[in-house]
Design a protein around this motif. Sequence first.
Motif, PDB file in Angstrom:
ATOM      1  N   ALA A 150       0.837  -1.199   0.000  1.00  0.00           N
ATOM      2  CA  ALA A 150       0.000   0.000   0.000  1.00  0.00           C
ATOM      3  C   ALA A 150       0.872   1.250   0.000  1.00  0.00           C
ATOM      4  O   ALA A 150       0.583   2.220  -0.698  1.00  0.00           O
ATOM      5  CB  ALA A 150      -0.926  -0.005   1.207  1.00  0.00           C
ATOM      6  N   ALA A 151       1.948   1.227   0.751  1.00  0.00           N
ATOM      7  CA  ALA A 151       2.847   2.387   0.787  1.00  0.00           C
ATOM      8  C   ALA A 151       3.550   2.566  -0.546  1.00  0.00           C
ATOM      9  O   ALA A 151       3.739   3.674  -1.019  1.00  0.00           O
ATOM     10  CB  ALA A 151       3.862   2.208   1.903  1.00  0.00           C
ATOM     11  N   GLN A 152       3.935   1.475  -1.176  1.00  0.00           N
ATOM     12  CA  GLN A 152       4.620   1.559  -2.459  1.00  0.00           C
ATOM     13  C   GLN A 152       3.693   2.116  -3.533  1.00  0.00           C
ATOM     14  O   GLN A 152       4.124   2.860  -4.401  1.00  0.00           O
ATOM     15  CB  GLN A 152       5.129   0.182  -2.872  1.00  0.00           C
ATOM     16  N   ALA A 153       2.417   1.793  -3.487  1.00  0.00           N
ATOM     17  CA  ALA A 153       1.470   2.269  -4.485  1.00  0.00           C
ATOM     18  C   ALA A 153       1.289   3.775  -4.417  1.00  0.00           C
ATOM     19  O   ALA A 153       0.949   4.406  -5.399  1.00  0.00           O
ATOM     20  CB  ALA A 153       0.122   1.569  -4.307  1.00  0.00           C
ATOM     21  N   GLN A 154       1.528   4.387  -3.275  1.00  0.00           N
ATOM     22  CA  GLN A 154       1.328   5.811  -3.104  1.00  0.00           C
ATOM     23  C   GLN A 154       2.578   6.631  -3.427  1.00  0.00           C
ATOM     24  O   GLN A 154       2.519   7.837  -3.464  1.00  0.00           O
ATOM     25  CB  GLN A 154       0.878   6.105  -1.672  1.00  0.00           C
ATOM     26  N   THR A 155       3.715   5.967  -3.618  1.00  0.00           N
ATOM     27  CA  THR A 155       4.935   6.710  -3.864  1.00  0.00           C
ATOM     28  C   THR A 155       5.018   7.163  -5.314  1.00  0.00           C
ATOM     29  O   THR A 155       4.380   6.593  -6.190  1.00  0.00           O
ATOM     30  CB  THR A 155       6.177   5.875  -3.517  1.00  0.00           C
ATOM     31  N   HIS A 156       5.837   8.167  -5.528  1.00  0.00           N
ATOM     32  CA  HIS A 156       6.027   8.719  -6.855  1.00  0.00           C
ATOM     33  C   HIS A 156       7.259   8.088  -7.485  1.00  0.00           C
ATOM     34  O   HIS A 156       8.335   8.132  -6.907  1.00  0.00           O
ATOM     35  CB  HIS A 156       6.194  10.240  -6.745  1.00  0.00           C
ATOM     36  N   ARG A 157       7.104   7.497  -8.652  1.00  0.00           N
ATOM     37  CA  ARG A 157       8.242   6.907  -9.346  1.00  0.00           C
ATOM     38  C   ARG A 157       9.010   8.003 -10.073  1.00  0.00           C
ATOM     39  O   ARG A 157       8.448   9.021 -10.448  1.00  0.00           O
ATOM     40  CB  ARG A 157       7.754   5.847 -10.329  1.00  0.00           C
ATOM     41  N   LEU A 168       0.064   4.899 -14.849  1.00  0.00           N
ATOM     42  CA  LEU A 168       0.178   5.949 -13.840  1.00  0.00           C
ATOM     43  C   LEU A 168      -0.783   5.737 -12.675  1.00  0.00           C
ATOM     44  O   LEU A 168      -1.925   5.338 -12.867  1.00  0.00           O
ATOM     45  CB  LEU A 168      -0.079   7.314 -14.478  1.00  0.00           C
ATOM     46  N   ASN A 169      -0.286   6.017 -11.479  1.00  0.00           N
ATOM     47  CA  ASN A 169      -1.125   5.970 -10.289  1.00  0.00           C
ATOM     48  C   ASN A 169      -1.695   7.367 -10.052  1.00  0.00           C
ATOM     49  O   ASN A 169      -1.304   8.320 -10.721  1.00  0.00           O
ATOM     50  CB  ASN A 169      -0.343   5.424  -9.083  1.00  0.00           C
ATOM     51  N   PRO A 170      -2.634   7.538  -9.118  1.00  0.00           N
ATOM     52  CA  PRO A 170      -3.265   8.849  -8.898  1.00  0.00           C
ATOM     53  C   PRO A 170      -2.287   9.977  -8.584  1.00  0.00           C
ATOM     54  O   PRO A 170      -2.488  11.112  -9.007  1.00  0.00           O
ATOM     55  CB  PRO A 170      -4.217   8.598  -7.728  1.00  0.00           C
ATOM     56  N   VAL A 171      -1.212   9.691  -7.860  1.00  0.00           N
ATOM     57  CA  VAL A 171      -0.228  10.718  -7.530  1.00  0.00           C
ATOM     58  C   VAL A 171       0.443  11.225  -8.807  1.00  0.00           C
ATOM     59  O   VAL A 171       0.634  12.418  -9.003  1.00  0.00           O
ATOM     60  CB  VAL A 171       0.817  10.169  -6.530  1.00  0.00           C
ATOM     61  N   GLU A 172       0.784  10.310  -9.694  1.00  0.00           N
ATOM     62  CA  GLU A 172       1.447  10.680 -10.944  1.00  0.00           C
ATOM     63  C   GLU A 172       0.486  11.351 -11.919  1.00  0.00           C
ATOM     64  O   GLU A 172       0.873  12.249 -12.668  1.00  0.00           O
ATOM     65  CB  GLU A 172       2.086   9.441 -11.582  1.00  0.00           C
ATOM     66  N   LEU A 173      -0.764  10.936 -11.913  1.00  0.00           N
ATOM     67  CA  LEU A 173      -1.769  11.571 -12.770  1.00  0.00           C
ATOM     68  C   LEU A 173      -2.024  13.018 -12.382  1.00  0.00           C
ATOM     69  O   LEU A 173      -2.400  13.835 -13.218  1.00  0.00           O
ATOM     70  CB  LEU A 173      -3.086  10.794 -12.725  1.00  0.00           C
ATOM     71  N   ALA A 174      -1.804  13.346 -11.116  1.00  0.00           N
ATOM     72  CA  ALA A 174      -2.026  14.716 -10.645  1.00  0.00           C
ATOM     73  C   ALA A 174      -1.047  15.701 -11.281  1.00  0.00           C
ATOM     74  O   ALA A 174      -1.338  16.891 -11.381  1.00  0.00           O
ATOM     75  CB  ALA A 174      -1.913  14.772  -9.125  1.00  0.00           C
ATOM     76  N   ASN A 175       0.103  15.209 -11.741  1.00  0.00           N
ATOM     77  CA  ASN A 175       1.082  16.042 -12.429  1.00  0.00           C
ATOM     78  C   ASN A 175       0.639  16.157 -13.893  1.00  0.00           C
ATOM     79  O   ASN A 175       1.015  15.364 -14.744  1.00  0.00           O
ATOM     80  CB  ASN A 175       2.477  15.415 -12.322  1.00  0.00           C
ATOM     81  N   LYS A 176      -0.192  17.159 -14.163  1.00  0.00           N
ATOM     82  CA  LYS A 176      -0.838  17.289 -15.474  1.00  0.00           C
ATOM     83  C   LYS A 176       0.122  17.650 -16.603  1.00  0.00           C
ATOM     84  O   LYS A 176      -0.051  17.231 -17.725  1.00  0.00           O
ATOM     85  CB  LYS A 176      -1.950  18.349 -15.419  1.00  0.00           C
ATOM     86  N   THR A 177       1.129  18.476 -16.327  1.00  0.00           N
ATOM     87  CA  THR A 177       2.016  18.944 -17.377  1.00  0.00           C
ATOM     88  C   THR A 177       3.110  17.921 -17.635  1.00  0.00           C
ATOM     89  O   THR A 177       4.025  17.752 -16.830  1.00  0.00           O
ATOM     90  CB  THR A 177       2.652  20.293 -16.990  1.00  0.00           C
ATOM     91  N   TRP A 178       2.997  17.213 -18.760  1.00  0.00           N
ATOM     92  CA  TRP A 178       3.993  16.225 -19.153  1.00  0.00           C
ATOM     93  C   TRP A 178       3.989  16.147 -20.673  1.00  0.00           C
ATOM     94  O   TRP A 178       2.922  16.109 -21.295  1.00  0.00           O
ATOM     95  CB  TRP A 178       3.665  14.853 -18.552  1.00  0.00           C
ATOM     96  N   PRO A 179       5.159  16.108 -21.322  1.00  0.00           N
ATOM     97  CA  PRO A 179       5.186  16.091 -22.789  1.00  0.00           C
ATOM     98  C   PRO A 179       4.596  14.814 -23.373  1.00  0.00           C
ATOM     99  O   PRO A 179       4.768  13.735 -22.827  1.00  0.00           O
ATOM    100  CB  PRO A 179       6.668  16.224 -23.124  1.00  0.00           C
TER     101      PRO A 179
END
Length: 125
Positions: free
Chosen positions: A16-23, A93-104
């Motif tokens: 669960a902790a790993q799923a919340q981290t940002h890669r 992408l997990n929810p944390v990574e999806l929150a970063n909207k600006t990506w090429p």
Amino acid sequence: MYRCVLALTLAVSSLAAQAQTHRFFTPQTLRGELVVTQHPDVLLNGKPARLAPGSRIKGENNLLVQPAGITGQKFVVHYTVENSGLVMDVWVLNPVELANKTWPRTLAEAATWQFNPGNQTWAKP
């Protein structure tokens, strides 16, 4: 018995902790929508593409995912492309990574934007 319960609890909490981290991704990593049609063929941003031999697809929890298990499903992903144009690495992408909207989404965008590897953000010029 208590050792088994403790070990299981620790294993579940670490997943669960790993799923919340940002890669961390490289500046060559692009964002897109992926649909596995029939391995190794995929649709990437609605266009036909192909997975490279030895390519890896990692799920939201960073564990490997078999292409046959996600056939027909659409995912927002980060991906890299090798020199021959084949898709090499894919991260769902997990929810944390999806929150970063600006990506090429294209190599042209990645070449003109500025990447900050420390906080994994892109800045448009």
